[in-house]
Motif scaffolding. Structure first.
Motif, mmCIF file in Angstrom:
data_model
loop_
_atom_site.group_PDB
_atom_site.id
_atom_site.type_symbol
_atom_site.label_atom_id
_atom_site.label_comp_id
_atom_site.label_asym_id
_atom_site.label_seq_id
_atom_site.Cartn_x
_atom_site.Cartn_y
_atom_site.Cartn_z
ATOM 1 N N GLN A 185 0.828 -1.209 0.000
ATOM 2 C CA GLN A 185 0.000 0.000 0.000
ATOM 3 C C GLN A 185 0.860 1.257 0.000
ATOM 4 O O GLN A 185 0.569 2.239 -0.694
ATOM 5 C CB GLN A 185 -0.927 0.003 1.213
ATOM 6 N N ALA A 186 1.937 1.256 0.786
ATOM 7 C CA ALA A 186 2.823 2.414 0.849
ATOM 8 C C ALA A 186 3.481 2.669 -0.507
ATOM 9 O O ALA A 186 3.554 3.818 -0.977
ATOM 10 C CB ALA A 186 3.891 2.199 1.923
ATOM 11 N N ASN B 21 1.232 4.207 -2.954
ATOM 12 C CA ASN B 21 0.965 5.622 -2.648
ATOM 13 C C ASN B 21 2.222 6.487 -2.792
ATOM 14 O O ASN B 21 2.275 7.587 -2.245
ATOM 15 C CB ASN B 21 0.393 5.750 -1.244
ATOM 16 N N TYR C 210 4.132 7.154 5.529
ATOM 17 C CA TYR C 210 2.807 6.716 5.077
ATOM 18 C C TYR C 210 2.071 5.980 6.192
ATOM 19 O O TYR C 210 0.882 6.232 6.437
ATOM 20 C CB TYR C 210 2.945 5.806 3.850
ATOM 21 N N HIS D 228 -4.978 1.028 9.170
ATOM 22 C CA HIS D 228 -4.842 0.598 7.782
ATOM 23 C C HIS D 228 -5.564 -0.732 7.623
ATOM 24 O O HIS D 228 -5.404 -1.640 8.439
ATOM 25 C CB HIS D 228 -3.364 0.422 7.415
#
Length: 218
Positions: free
Chosen positions: A166-167, A170, A181, A188
Motif C-alpha cells: 500500500q505504501a 501511494n 505513510y 490501515h
C-alpha cells in the motif's frame, strides 16, 4: 496485560512460570504479567527458569512439583517443547489452568499439548480462526498451497507485506517514505483485518484469550 488480567482464575494463590532464556522478551512480559496479577491481589508468583529447547521431563519435573494453582509458560519462538512442558504440569496438577504466550500459537505447539489442551488458554493478538472467516480462509489457502498450516507469525507477515504494498502504491520510495505513510493515519485495512498504530508507530491491538482446543486441528 488486560487480556491476561481479565482471564485469570479467581481465587488461585500460586502461579508457576517456567521461563526460557530470552531476557529482551521475557523481562518485559514478566513485568506486565506480575503487574496484572498484583492488581487483582491474592497471587504468589514463583518464577522457575529453564531452557525450553533443552527441556527434559525427568530432570525438570521438580520445577513443576509444588502447590501450584496455575501455570504461565513464558516461552516463545513457537518451540515444540512448550507442549511437553504443559503436559507434565497438567499431569501433576490436572485441575490447574495453563496460559501460553502469543508466540506459542503454532500447530506444532498446540498439537503437542495432549490431554493438557483442555486446560490450556492461548493469548494472541489475533482471534481464533473459526471466529474470523478471512483469517480461516487465509490459513486454509496457505495449507493447500504449501502442505502445512503456519504459525501466527505468518499472519503478521502477510499484513506487513500488504502494508508495504500500500505504501509503495501511494508513492513511497524509501524506508522513511514507508514510515511516513504508515504514520499518516492511525489505522490501515488489510485482507486479514485492520492494523492500528499509535503516535509512536507501535501497533496497538487487543489481546484475545481462548481455549487451545479452538485452534487444534485433526
Amino acid at each position: 496485560k488486560d487480556g491476561i488480567r481479565d482471564h485469570c482464575v479467581t481465587g488461585v494463590q500460586t502461579c508457576a512460570l517456567p521461563i526460557s532464556v530470552n531476557p529482551a522478551y521475557n523481562n518485559s512480559a514478566l513485568r506486565a504479567f506480575c503487574s496484572a496479577l498484583n492488581e487483582r491481589g491474592g497471587w504468589d508468583v514463583e518464577v522457575r527458569h529453564l531452557r525450553v529447547s533443552g527441556f527434559s521431563p525427568g530432570r525438570d519435573r521438580s520445577l513443576m512439583e509444588g502447590d501450584f494453582d496455575a501455570l504461565f509458560v513464558l516461552a516463545g519462538l513457537f518451540q515444540p517443547a512448550i507442549g511437553p512442558i504443559s503436559q507434565l504440569f497438567h499431569q501433576l496438577h490436572p485441575k490447574a489452568p495453563i496460559l501460553l504466550t502469543p508466540w506459542a500459537r503454532s500447530p506444532m505447539v498446540l498439537g503437542g499439548l495432549g490431554p493438557s489442551a483442555a486446560s490450556t488458554l492461548v493469548a494472541s493478538p489475533y482471534p481464533p480462526q473459526d471466529a474470523e472467516p478471512e483469517l480461516k480462509a487465509y490459513l486454509q489457502r496457505f495449507q493447500r498451497r504449501f502442505g502445512f498450516q503456519p504459525n501466527a507469525l505468518a499472519i503478521s507477515s502477510r499484513q506487513a507485506i500488504e502494508l508495504l504494498d500500500q505504501a509503495l502504491a501511494n508513492g513511497a520510495q524509501t524506508p522513511a517514505d514507508v514510515k511516513r505513510y504508515l504514520l499518516s493515519r492511525r489505522s490501515h485495512r488489510t485482507s486479514l483485518g485492520t492494523v492500528h498504530f499509535n503516535a509512536y508507530g507501535d501497533r496497538t491491538v487487543p489481546l484475545h484469550v481462548f481455549p487451545a482446543t479452538q485452534e487444534q486441528r485433526p
